[in-house]
Design a protein around this motif. Structure first.
Motif, PDB file in Angstrom:
ATOM      1  N   ASP A 104       0.820  -1.216   0.000  1.00  0.00           N
ATOM      2  CA  ASP A 104       0.000   0.000   0.000  1.00  0.00           C
ATOM      3  C   ASP A 104       0.852   1.263   0.000  1.00  0.00           C
ATOM      4  O   ASP A 104       1.961   1.274   0.535  1.00  0.00           O
ATOM      5  CB  ASP A 104      -0.941   0.021   1.217  1.00  0.00           C
ATOM      6  CG  ASP A 104      -0.174  -0.109   2.543  1.00  0.00           C
ATOM      7  OD1 ASP A 104       0.828  -0.859   2.577  1.00  0.00           O
ATOM      8  OD2 ASP A 104      -0.569   0.535   3.522  1.00  0.00           O
ATOM      9  N   GLU A 105       0.315   2.301  -0.615  1.00  0.00           N
ATOM     10  CA  GLU A 105       0.810   3.681  -0.501  1.00  0.00           C
ATOM     11  C   GLU A 105       2.308   3.839  -0.808  1.00  0.00           C
ATOM     12  O   GLU A 105       2.974   4.700  -0.236  1.00  0.00           O
ATOM     13  CB  GLU A 105       0.514   4.216   0.921  1.00  0.00           C
ATOM     14  CG  GLU A 105      -0.968   4.225   1.239  1.00  0.00           C
ATOM     15  CD  GLU A 105      -1.296   4.597   2.675  1.00  0.00           C
ATOM     16  OE1 GLU A 105      -2.312   5.253   2.884  1.00  0.00           O
ATOM     17  OE2 GLU A 105      -0.539   4.207   3.603  1.00  0.00           O
ATOM     18  N   TRP A 164      -2.700  -5.427   0.031  1.00  0.00           N
ATOM     19  CA  TRP A 164      -3.714  -4.358  -0.062  1.00  0.00           C
ATOM     20  C   TRP A 164      -4.086  -4.147  -1.527  1.00  0.00           C
ATOM     21  O   TRP A 164      -3.347  -4.568  -2.434  1.00  0.00           O
ATOM     22  CB  TRP A 164      -3.169  -3.070   0.564  1.00  0.00           C
ATOM     23  CG  TRP A 164      -2.810  -3.214   2.028  1.00  0.00           C
ATOM     24  CD1 TRP A 164      -1.549  -3.184   2.553  1.00  0.00           C
ATOM     25  CD2 TRP A 164      -3.694  -3.396   3.137  1.00  0.00           C
ATOM     26  NE1 TRP A 164      -1.599  -3.348   3.929  1.00  0.00           N
ATOM     27  CE2 TRP A 164      -2.906  -3.478   4.316  1.00  0.00           C
ATOM     28  CE3 TRP A 164      -5.078  -3.504   3.271  1.00  0.00           C
ATOM     29  CZ2 TRP A 164      -3.443  -3.662   5.592  1.00  0.00           C
ATOM     30  CZ3 TRP A 164      -5.618  -3.685   4.542  1.00  0.00           C
ATOM     31  CH2 TRP A 164      -4.813  -3.761   5.674  1.00  0.00           C
ATOM     32  N   TRP A 199      -9.506  -1.880   0.720  1.00  0.00           N
ATOM     33  CA  TRP A 199      -9.589  -0.948   1.860  1.00  0.00           C
ATOM     34  C   TRP A 199     -10.028   0.445   1.449  1.00  0.00           C
ATOM     35  O   TRP A 199     -10.559   1.203   2.250  1.00  0.00           O
ATOM     36  CB  TRP A 199      -8.244  -0.872   2.591  1.00  0.00           C
ATOM     37  CG  TRP A 199      -7.086  -0.284   1.820  1.00  0.00           C
ATOM     38  CD1 TRP A 199      -6.321  -0.905   0.872  1.00  0.00           C
ATOM     39  CD2 TRP A 199      -6.556   1.046   1.940  1.00  0.00           C
ATOM     40  NE1 TRP A 199      -5.357  -0.060   0.398  1.00  0.00           N
ATOM     41  CE2 TRP A 199      -5.465   1.146   1.045  1.00  0.00           C
ATOM     42  CE3 TRP A 199      -6.880   2.148   2.730  1.00  0.00           C
ATOM     43  CZ2 TRP A 199      -4.712   2.308   0.903  1.00  0.00           C
ATOM     44  CZ3 TRP A 199      -6.124   3.313   2.593  1.00  0.00           C
ATOM     45  CH2 TRP A 199      -5.054   3.378   1.684  1.00  0.00           C
ATOM     46  N   TYR A 219     -12.685   0.811   9.421  1.00  0.00           N
ATOM     47  CA  TYR A 219     -11.472   1.283  10.093  1.00  0.00           C
ATOM     48  C   TYR A 219     -11.889   1.742  11.494  1.00  0.00           C
ATOM     49  O   TYR A 219     -12.570   2.747  11.652  1.00  0.00           O
ATOM     50  CB  TYR A 219     -10.814   2.422   9.298  1.00  0.00           C
ATOM     51  CG  TYR A 219      -9.824   1.922   8.250  1.00  0.00           C
ATOM     52  CD1 TYR A 219      -9.964   0.655   7.689  1.00  0.00           C
ATOM     53  CD2 TYR A 219      -8.753   2.709   7.834  1.00  0.00           C
ATOM     54  CE1 TYR A 219      -9.063   0.184   6.733  1.00  0.00           C
ATOM     55  CE2 TYR A 219      -7.845   2.245   6.885  1.00  0.00           C
ATOM     56  CZ  TYR A 219      -8.008   0.985   6.342  1.00  0.00           C
ATOM     57  OH  TYR A 219      -7.119   0.526   5.403  1.00  0.00           O
ATOM     58  N   TRP A 240      -5.854   0.810  13.144  1.00  0.00           N
ATOM     59  CA  TRP A 240      -4.588   1.543  13.019  1.00  0.00           C
ATOM     60  C   TRP A 240      -4.422   2.363  14.287  1.00  0.00           C
ATOM     61  O   TRP A 240      -5.426   2.825  14.856  1.00  0.00           O
ATOM     62  CB  TRP A 240      -4.625   2.442  11.771  1.00  0.00           C
ATOM     63  CG  TRP A 240      -4.889   1.672  10.520  1.00  0.00           C
ATOM     64  CD1 TRP A 240      -6.067   1.583   9.849  1.00  0.00           C
ATOM     65  CD2 TRP A 240      -3.964   0.843   9.792  1.00  0.00           C
ATOM     66  NE1 TRP A 240      -5.940   0.751   8.751  1.00  0.00           N
ATOM     67  CE2 TRP A 240      -4.657   0.290   8.692  1.00  0.00           C
ATOM     68  CE3 TRP A 240      -2.623   0.517   9.963  1.00  0.00           C
ATOM     69  CZ2 TRP A 240      -4.053  -0.575   7.776  1.00  0.00           C
ATOM     70  CZ3 TRP A 240      -2.013  -0.338   9.047  1.00  0.00           C
ATOM     71  CH2 TRP A 240      -2.725  -0.870   7.972  1.00  0.00           C
TER      72      TRP A 240
HETATM   73  C1  ACM Z   1      -3.932   1.261   4.519  1.00  0.00           C
HETATM   74  O1  ACM Z   1      -4.800   1.789   5.214  1.00  0.00           O
HETATM   75  N1  ACM Z   1      -2.829   1.943   4.161  1.00  0.00           N
HETATM   76  C2  ACM Z   1      -4.064  -0.102   4.047  1.00  0.00           C
END
Ligand code: ACM
Length: 542
Positions: A314-315, A366, A384, A411, A462
Motif C-alpha cells: 500500500d501507498e 492491499w 480498503w 477502520y 490503526w
Molecule cells: C492502509 O490503510 N494503508 C491499508
C-alpha cells in the motif's frame, strides 16, 4: 476446599414460557445471531457442577477452553464421565467435505441436557462459544435456566477478521490475548497482525537482530521510546493461544513502502523516501534487498503456521519518488523497459511473491496490488479504499479472493460518534455502531461471476491515535460485536434493535473484564484523549 460432590443437579422445570413455541426471532443472547433458533416452552435448570461426556472427538484444547471459562465465569466445576447424568454431550456428525459447512454446529437443550453436534473442531469451538454466551444470558444467582431449544448455525462468511497495528503503538501480549479472547467469543477467526511500519519493527528476526534492537525503538508519538517488540518465543505463545481459539494469525511485513523502521536498522537496503516520509521504501533496484527480505520471510513463515503472509503493497507512492534519482532503479527500468515507478512496484511485489510461494505460503496484499499480475490462486486481496469501488471491481474481475475492509465502516481508528474528537473522520463521516452493523457486502455480489470470491470482512485498528489501552478499548468495543454479526449472520437474520438489546448484556461482560468500552446507550465512559494536541489527530481525513 473444592467441593468434591460432583452430583449434577439437573432437572427439568415446567414453568410456562407462554405459547408452546416461541418466535425464532426472539434473541437468546448470542452475538453473532445464529442462523436458526427454535425455542420450546420448558427449560433446563442446573447449578454448581457439570458433567461433560462423549467428548472423545473434541480436542483437549477446546475442552479446556470450555472448562476454564465455565469455572472462571460461572464458578462451575466440570468432570468428565460417560454417565447417565451428563449435562453436556458432544456428538460428531458427518457433513462430508462441504467447505461451506466446515464450521457448522448444532446445539440442543432438552430434558436430557445439552447436546453439541459438529463435524469439525471448528464446529465444536463455535458451539462452545455459543454455549458460553447462552450461559451468560440465562445465568442468575439461582443458577442457569436455559430454555429448551435447537440451534443450527454456520457462518455467512469464512473470513471474519480483525487487524491490529502494533507498529504505531505497542500493546503487548496480555492485551493481544485479551483481544483474541473476545474475537473467539464473537467467532472472529483471522487475526491480522501489522507488525512493521514507519515508527517501529516489532518482530524478532534472528538473522537480522538490528530489526528489533534498532527498528523496535520508538512509536508514533515518541521516536525515542525504548525498544518494544515480540520475541519469537512470545510470537509462538500468541499463535498457540490463538490456535486454541480457532483463530489463524496472519503477520504483515509491509513492503516496498512503510519500511522506515527496517531501513533505520539496515540502511543499505533503503530505497529512500520523501521529506514527509524519509526512508519509506525498500530498495527495488538492488539484488541484496530481495535476498534480505526472502531470508526474513523464511523465519516469519516458520513462526506463523497459517501459511499466509501479508506483504502490504500500500501507498508506495508516499516514498517512491526517490527512485527517480537512483541509478540502480534506472538500470532496472531500462532492463525491463519500464517507464514508471508503478511498474517497479509491481516488479518488486512479483519477486517477493515468488519467494513466498516458494515457501508454500499464500500472499496477502492491499488493493493497490490488484493489477500487478500476481497469480490469483495464491493471492488474497484486501479492499480498503472505500472511495475506490473500482479497485474492488478490479480485484474481483481479475479473479482474486478478496477480503472487504473498506475504511468506511471498517477502520476502527475512525470515531464512532459525532462528538468524538480524537479519532479519524472522512471529512465529516465516521464509523458509528449502526453503520458497522448495517454494512451490506451483498451489494458487491451483483454479478454471479464473483460468487464466492468475497471471503468475508475485517476491521482494521490503526493506532496513530490509539496510544494506550483505554483508547484501544474505546475504539474496539462494542464495534467488534457489530463486526462479528456482519460477517457471520445472514442478512435476513440481522436486526439492529435486537442486537442492541443483547449488547446491553454483553456490556456487563466488558465491565467485568475491566474494558473501557464506548457506551452507545448511556455514555458512561468519556472519550479518552490522545496526549498531544497536534492538529493532525483531529478531523484529519486521510
Ligand atoms: C492502509 O490503510 N494503508 C491499508
Amino acid at each position: 476446599m473444592i467441593n468434591l460432590n460432583f452430583l449434577v443437579t439437573l432437572f427439568a422445570t415446567f414453568a410456562l414460557w407462554g405459547s408452546s413455541k416461541l418466535a425464532s426471532a426472539q434473541h437468546i443472547g448470542i452475538i453473532p445471531q445464529p442462523q436458526s433458533v427454535t425455542l420450546e416452552k420448558d427449560s433446563l435448570v442446573f447449578k454448581g457442577s457439570l458433567n461433560i461426556a462423549g467428548a472423545e472427538n473434541v480436542s483437549v484444547t477446546t475442552l479446556q477452553y470450555l472448562r476454564t471459562n465455565l469455572l472462571n465465569r460461572f464458578q462451575f466445576y466440570t468432570r468428565h464421565h460417560n454417565t447417565e447424568s451428563s449435562v453436556i454431550v458432544f456428538k460428531q456428525i458427518n457433513r462430508g467435505k462441504d467447505k461451506t459447512n466446515d464450521e457448522y454446529y448444532e446445539l440442543t437443550v432438552d430434558q436430557k441436557g445439552i447436546t453439541v453436534y459438529a463435524a469439525s473442531e471448528k464446529g465444536y469451538f463455535n458451539a462452545v462459544s455459543s454455549l458460553l454466551q447462552l450461559f451468560h444470558f440465562y445465568h442468575s444467582k439461582a443458577g442457569i435456566k436455559v430454555p429448551y431449544m435447537t440451534i443450527k448455525d454456520s457462518p455467512a462468511y469464512a473470513w471474519r477478521g480483525f487487524m491490529l497495528d502494533e507498529s504505531r503503538h505497542f500493546f503487548g501480549k496480555e492485551k493481544v490475548k485479551q483481544l483474541l479472547d473476545w474475537m473467539a467469543y464473537y467467532k472472529l477467526n483471522k487475526f491480522h497482525w501489522h507488525l512493521t511500519d514507519e515508527p517501529a519493527w516489532r518482530m524478532e528476526i534472528k538473522q537480522y537482530p538490528f530489526l528489533t534492537l534498532v527498528g523496535g525503538v520508538g512509536n508514533y508519538l515518541n521516536p525515542l521510546a525504548p525498544a518494544k517488540y515480540y520475541t519469537q518465543a512470545e510470537i509462538a505463545e500468541i499463535v498457540a493461544y490463538a490456535g486454541a481459539r480457532q483463530i489463524e494469525v496472519i503477520p504483515e511485513i509491509d513492503m516496498p513502502g512503510h519500511a522506515t523502521a527496517a531501513n533505520r536498522a539496515y540502511p543499505q537496503f533503503s530505497g529512500g523516501g520523501t521529506k514527509d516520509h524519509p526512508d519509506f521504501t525498500f530498495h527495488p533496484g538492488k539484488e541484496g534487498t530481495y535476498t534480505y527480505l526472502a531470508n526474513i520471510l523464511k523465519e516469519v513463515h516458520i513462526l506463523f503456521p497459517s501459511h499466509m503472509i501479508h506483504l502490504g503493497g500500500d501507498e508506495v507512492a508516499f516514498g517512491s519518488k526517490a527512485w527517480d534519482q537512483d541509478e540502480d532503479v534506472q538500470r532496472l527500468k531500462q532492463k525491463f523497459g519500464y517507464s514508471t515507478n508503478k511498474e517497479v512496484e509491481a516488479y518488486f511485489m512479483r519477486r517477493m511473491a515468488d519467494s513466498l510461494y516458494h515457501l508454500g505460503a499464500k500472499l496477502l496484499v492491499w488493493d493497490e496490488m490488484a493489477e500487478v499480475g500476481l497469480p490469483k490462486d495464491k493471492t488474497i486481496q484486501y479492499w480498503w479504499r472505500h472511495d475506490k469501488v473500482s479497485q474492488l471491481e478490479l480485484c474481483l474481475k481479475n479473479g482474486y479472493a478478496t477480503v472487504l475492509c473498506p475504511r468506511l465502516p471498517f477502520y476502527f481508528d475512525f470515531v464512532q460518534d459525532e462528538s468524538h474528537r480524537f479519532g479519524r473522520k472522512w471529512n465529516k463521516d465516521f464509523n458509528g455502531l449502526e453503520r458497522v452493523y448495517n454494512y451490506d457486502p451483498e451489494i458487491y455480489k451483483a454479478k454471479e461471476l464473483y460468487e464466492g470470491q468475497i471471503l468475508g470482512m475485517q476491521a482494521n485498528l490503526w493506532t496513530e491515535r490509539i496510544h494506550n489501552e483505554q483508547r484501544f478499548d474505546f475504539m474496539v468495543f462494542p464495534r467488534i460485536a457489530a463486526l462479528a454479526e456482519v460477517a457471520w449472520t445472514k442478512k435476513d437474520r440481522k436486526d439492529y434493535e435486537n442486537f442492541k438489546t443483547v449488547l446491553k448484556k454483553h456490556i456487563q461482560l466488558y465491565q467485568s473484564d475491566g474494558i473501557y468500552y464506548y457506551d452507545p446507550f448511556k455514555n458512561t465512559n468519556s472519550e479518552p484523549k490522545v496526549q498531544v494536541s497536534k492538529q493532525q489527530y483531529i478531523d484529519n481525513p486521510e
